[in-house]
Write a protein that holds these residues in place. Structure first.
Motif, PDB file in Angstrom:
ATOM      1  N   LYS A 128       0.836  -1.206   0.000  1.00  0.00           N
ATOM      2  CA  LYS A 128       0.000   0.000   0.000  1.00  0.00           C
ATOM      3  C   LYS A 128       0.872   1.256   0.000  1.00  0.00           C
ATOM      4  CE  LYS A 128      -3.901  -2.167   2.397  1.00  0.00           C
ATOM      5  NZ  LYS A 128      -4.709  -2.171   3.647  1.00  0.00           N
ATOM      6  N   LYS A 131       2.368   1.846  -3.379  1.00  0.00           N
ATOM      7  CA  LYS A 131       1.422   2.442  -4.331  1.00  0.00           C
ATOM      8  C   LYS A 131       1.292   3.954  -4.118  1.00  0.00           C
ATOM      9  CE  LYS A 131      -1.366  -1.696  -5.017  1.00  0.00           C
ATOM     10  NZ  LYS A 131      -2.695  -2.332  -4.836  1.00  0.00           N
ATOM     11  N   LEU A 132       1.480   4.350  -2.844  1.00  0.00           N
ATOM     12  CA  LEU A 132       1.432   5.798  -2.540  1.00  0.00           C
ATOM     13  C   LEU A 132       2.782   6.459  -2.756  1.00  0.00           C
ATOM     14  CD1 LEU A 132      -0.695   5.631   0.750  1.00  0.00           C
ATOM     15  CD2 LEU A 132      -1.475   6.280  -1.541  1.00  0.00           C
TER      16      LEU A 132
END
Length: 378
Positions: A128, A131-132
């Motif tokens: 996660k 992805k950021l």
């Protein structure tokens, strides 16, 4: 004195000469008598060669082997906590046989499972963040490697625990168990033998001269000493693709039905392999063959039987003739060389015979000869 000595020597020479002369004459007369003494005839029975049409078959000694057989052992050491079988049981493939203590390994597995779960959660968080664009690709790869390593360690430990449960690798019959509950066994310790006996194979060898005639699918029959009245049938499964250089024999394997489990691995049996075609043979009873270290022979009757029956006629005699033997069936053995169909040969009394031995034939009592004798068990 000298004259007396000469007279005594002369007299002694005459006496000794007379003694030795009488001895020589006596020996010569005895030898002449023995040489001219008539040889008493031997009473024998006779037979002639018989023509048969035999199935083309060959016999061999075989060794029974299981289609599958193994001595069950363990890959790892440990204390036996459970035995799931009794000696002689029949088991199916995958049936549990022995369980070893695995409490320590199971505790370690739970620890590795927790580590793998934690590594999985860390991986999901880092994915996660990646992805950021909060972490680099190298950080994500490191966490991915940690998760994979934790998963592999857990699987490796689960495999070690599985080794503590020994199962039957195939269906068959168990032998006598060699361990007990509570016993510590090291890796490789034999626990019990497992044999698959239905069907069962028989291995045997034939001379290379039969190579042109043998192939997979030919019918075979096997007899064993344990069941003298039973005949077990099967077919050739395979022929070894090479000839043994030491023996010049080729090895064959046949498969037999064994639903009643009479045949066991390790037994030896008499194998009869039926080859294609038939053969015409000239055969005589086995009792007519004189076996010796320098070859097989028969005694052929010579002379005029009618003249021998008359008073003062020349007696019948026998002549020893060497022969080459072929296959045997029951009480008969084939003669491939050295004998004609109309030759009359002695079938009993062979131990008393020699070349030019006078004989008297009496066929009222002679040995019986059958192609398929069934003697009573004694």
């Amino acid at each position: 004195m000298t004259k007396r000595m000469i007279i005594m020597l002369i007299l002694a020479g005459v006496v000794f000469g007379a003694v030795f002369g009488m001895k020589w004459i006596g020996n010569k007369m005895m030898v002449d008598y023995i040489e001219t003494m008539p040889i008493p005839p031997v009473t024998i029975s006779t037979t002639t060669g018989k023509s048969f049409t035999w199935e083309n078959q060959v016999e061999a000694i075989g060794n029974l082997v299981p289609v599958q057989g193994a001595d069950i052992s363990t890959d790892v050491g440990g204390i036996i906590t459970e035995l799931h079988f009794e000696s002689g049981d029949r088991v199916e493939k995958g049936a549990p046989l022995v369980t070893l203590d695995s409490d320590t390994e199971r505790g370690e597995l739970r620890r590795l499972q927790a580590q793998a779960e934690l590594a999985k959660l860390n991986l999901e968080r880092r994915q996660k963040l990646y992805k950021l664009e909060a972490i680099s690709k190298s950080d994500l790869d490191a966490v991915q490697a940690e998760a994979d390593a934790a998963q592999a360690a857990m699987q490796s430990q689960a495999a070690r625990i599985a080794q503590k449960a020994i199962r039957a690798p195939f269906a068959g019959q168990l032998g006598i168990r060699q361990v007990s509950t509570g016993q510590f066994v090291a890796a490789g310790t034999p626990l019990v033998t497992l044999q698959s006996l239905d069907p069962i194979d028989v291995d045997f060898s034939l001379p290379e001269q039969y190579l042109a005639d043998i192939s997979a699918g030919l019918p075979v029959t096997v007899t064993v000493e344990a069941y003298p009245g039973d005949v077990f049938e099967g077919t050739v499964l395979a022929v070894e693709p090479r000839v043994d250089e030491a023996t010049r024999n080729v090895r064959l394997r046949a498969r037999l039905a064994n639903a009643d489990l009479k045949l066991r691995a390790g037994q030896f049996g008499q194998v009869q392999l039926r080859l294609p075609g038939e053969q015409n043979v000239l055969a005589v009873p086995r009792t007519a063959i004189n076996y010796s270290s320098y070859g097989a022979s028969v005694f052929v009757v010579t002379g005029d039987r009618e003249a021998a029956q008359q008073e003062g006629g020349e007696p019948l005699t026998v002549t020893q003739r060497f022969v080459r033997l072929g296959p045997a069936r029951g009480d008969f053995v084939a003669v491939t060389e050295g004998l004609e169909a109309d030759d009359e040969v002695a079938s009993s009394g062979l131990l008393k015979l020699r070349n030019d031995q006078p004989v008297v034939i009496n066929n009222e009592i002679q040995p019986d000869a059958e192609l398929a004798p069934t003697p009573a068990n004694t």
